[in-house]
Design an enzyme around this catalytic site. Structure first.
Site, PDB file in Angstrom:
ATOM      1  N   GLY A  50      57.052  43.331  46.358  1.00  0.00           N
ATOM      2  CA  GLY A  50      56.906  44.631  46.920  1.00  0.00           C
ATOM      3  C   GLY A  50      57.866  44.420  47.560  1.00  0.00           C
ATOM      4  N   SER A  78      50.428  46.442  36.395  1.00  0.00           N
ATOM      5  CA  SER A  78      50.778  47.152  38.216  1.00  0.00           C
ATOM      6  C   SER A  78      51.234  47.132  39.418  1.00  0.00           C
ATOM      7  CB  SER A  78      49.325  46.699  38.327  1.00  0.00           C
ATOM      8  OG  SER A  78      49.442  44.850  38.171  1.00  0.00           O
ATOM      9  N   CYS A 197      46.713  43.384  48.934  1.00  0.00           N
ATOM     10  CA  CYS A 197      47.366  44.154  48.526  1.00  0.00           C
ATOM     11  C   CYS A 197      46.712  44.481  47.417  1.00  0.00           C
ATOM     12  CB  CYS A 197      48.448  44.549  48.377  1.00  0.00           C
ATOM     13  SG  CYS A 197      49.486  44.949  50.144  1.00  0.00           S
ATOM     14  N   CYS A 350      32.911  39.912  41.702  1.00  0.00           N
ATOM     15  CA  CYS A 350      34.290  40.387  42.623  1.00  0.00           C
ATOM     16  C   CYS A 350      34.887  40.619  41.495  1.00  0.00           C
ATOM     17  CB  CYS A 350      34.170  40.151  44.041  1.00  0.00           C
ATOM     18  SG  CYS A 350      35.320  38.623  43.851  1.00  0.00           S
TER      19      CYS A 350
END
Ligand SMILES: [Zn+2]
Length: 392
Positions: A50, A78, A197, A350
């Site tokens: 990023g 993604s 993130c 999770c």
């Protein structure tokens, strides 16, 4: 505080370079001298994700002569929402190679050096040693402390940035002239406290806001112009559209750059930052099943309650059929405990197995002794049981 340029100027610019960089050359503060320094500069970007994407692209366009990329990951679909140095056709390729390709397209005069490795204690000095300046675009605490400690021990400056949802931070850490990352954050947050993130999300364009601060600071440091972001933390809030400055002082008690340092070499960063807390690791010991074992329990008709401890937005993207959503926070604060069955086994999961281990520790402490959690979470379920489900 202004600082002398980090880099000596190159002997000269070629005719091509003068043409390419003309909009820099006519800025009096940059001019020929500054551009020659950029040409001579060697900058390492840790991560081509990023923050690394805009950082590498603008450093390349600006004419930084040598750009290093440390990145071992491959491009995933993604990533493309924010990692704009990669494109659709790069999916599956090593990020370092994909980034190098884009850089060559932006500016073929840049010498790109690929380090297709995970940065670790064994290679960090050797890699950092080849560069004048480091731009940190990492997204996890273990690597962040490793970058900081190696930079301080080598006496090198680095430009740090971090992003989460709508919030970003950036600073320049240079122990010779100001604080280091440990002066600001002496200890990593407890595992599971600060979502990554990947867990919490990030507005894609936030990367550009923080990455551009990082490149601006890199250019200033290399050429010696302006006031570097040493001893100051920029805090950006995209929703308010505000930039705040926070003063960061060098901590005389800093374990690394203070007067009596206790950290005098690299340490075990995974241990320091802890993938999971000690309580979670203890709770998960002997109470962890694989995604395949979960499927077998289900196929065998076993009676259990499958609890997904992620957040609602994640549950909406993908969930294991039959699971009920109870976010981790409601288990940790006890509010969900009364609604849980006493007569059936509870199986927690999770996204990747970290949050469910934390929740498992709380459940066991509350008396649900036979509860277990799923190693690798929903991602493991997708990988090993049902690859048709969307991943994120
Ligand atoms: Zn320090």
């Amino acid at each position: 505080m202004s600082l002398p340029p980090l880099v000596e100027p190159a002997a000269e610019l070629t005719v091509d370079e003068v043409r390419r960089y003309s909009r820099h050359l006519i800025i009096p503060d940059v001019a020929m001298d500054g551009q020659k320094r950029l040409k001579n500069a060697k900058v390492l970007c840790v991560g081509a994700g990023g923050l690394g994407s805009p950082a590498l692209m603008y450093l390349a366009a600006a004419g930084v002569g040598t750009l290093g990329i440390v990145e071992f990951d491959t491009v995933d679909e993604s990533n493309l929402q924010r990692q704009i140095i990669h494109g659709q056709s790069d999916i599956g390729r090593p990020k370092a190679e994909s980034a190098a390709n884009s850089i060559r397209e932006i500016n073929p005069l840049v010498n790109v050096v690929i380090h297709n490795v995970a940065l670790d204690n064994d290679n960090v000095f050797e890699i950092f040693g080849q560069y004048d300046l480091i731009v940190d675009g990492t997204d996890n605490f273990a690597t962040r402390y490793l970058v900081n400690d190696a930079a301080v021990l080598l006496g090198k400056p680095y430009v740090w940035g971090s992003i989460y949802r709508f919030d970003g931070q950036a600073s320049v850490f240079w122990a010779e002239h100001g604080p280091c990352y440990r002066c600001l954050y002496p200890e990593p947050p407890p595992p599971g406290m600060v979502p990554s993130c990947a867990e919490g999300g990030v507005l894609g364009v936030l990367c550009a806001s923080i990455g551009s601060i990082q490149v601006t600071e890199a250019i200033k440091l290399l050429t010696g112009i302006g006031e570097p972001l040493v001893g100051r933390l920029m805090v950006y809030d995209a929703l308010e559209m505000s930039y705040r400055q926070v003063k960061v002082r060098k901590d005389p008690n800093c374990a690394l750059c203070g007067e009596n340092p206790t950290v005098t070499g690299l340490i075990d960063y995974d241990d320091f930052c802890g993938a999971v807390s000690a309580e979670a690791a203890e709770a998960a010991d002997g109470s962890t099943i694989t995604a395949l074992e979960l499927k077998e329990l289900r196929d065998a008709g076993k009676d259990f309650l499958l609890v997904d401890v992620r957040e609602p937005a994640e549950y909406e993207i993908v969930s294991i059929p039959g699971s009920v959503l109870i976010p981790k926070g409601e288990i940790l604060n006890g509010s969900a405990l009364a609604s849980l069955p006493q007569d059936r086994q509870i199986i927690l999961h999770c996204k990747s197995g970290v949050r469910s281990a934390e929740a498992l520790a709380a459940l066991k402490a509350a008396g649900f002794k036979d509860s277990v959690h799923v190693q690798g979470g929903v991602l493991a379920w997708i990988n090993t049981v049902d690859p048709s489900l969307p991943t994120y």
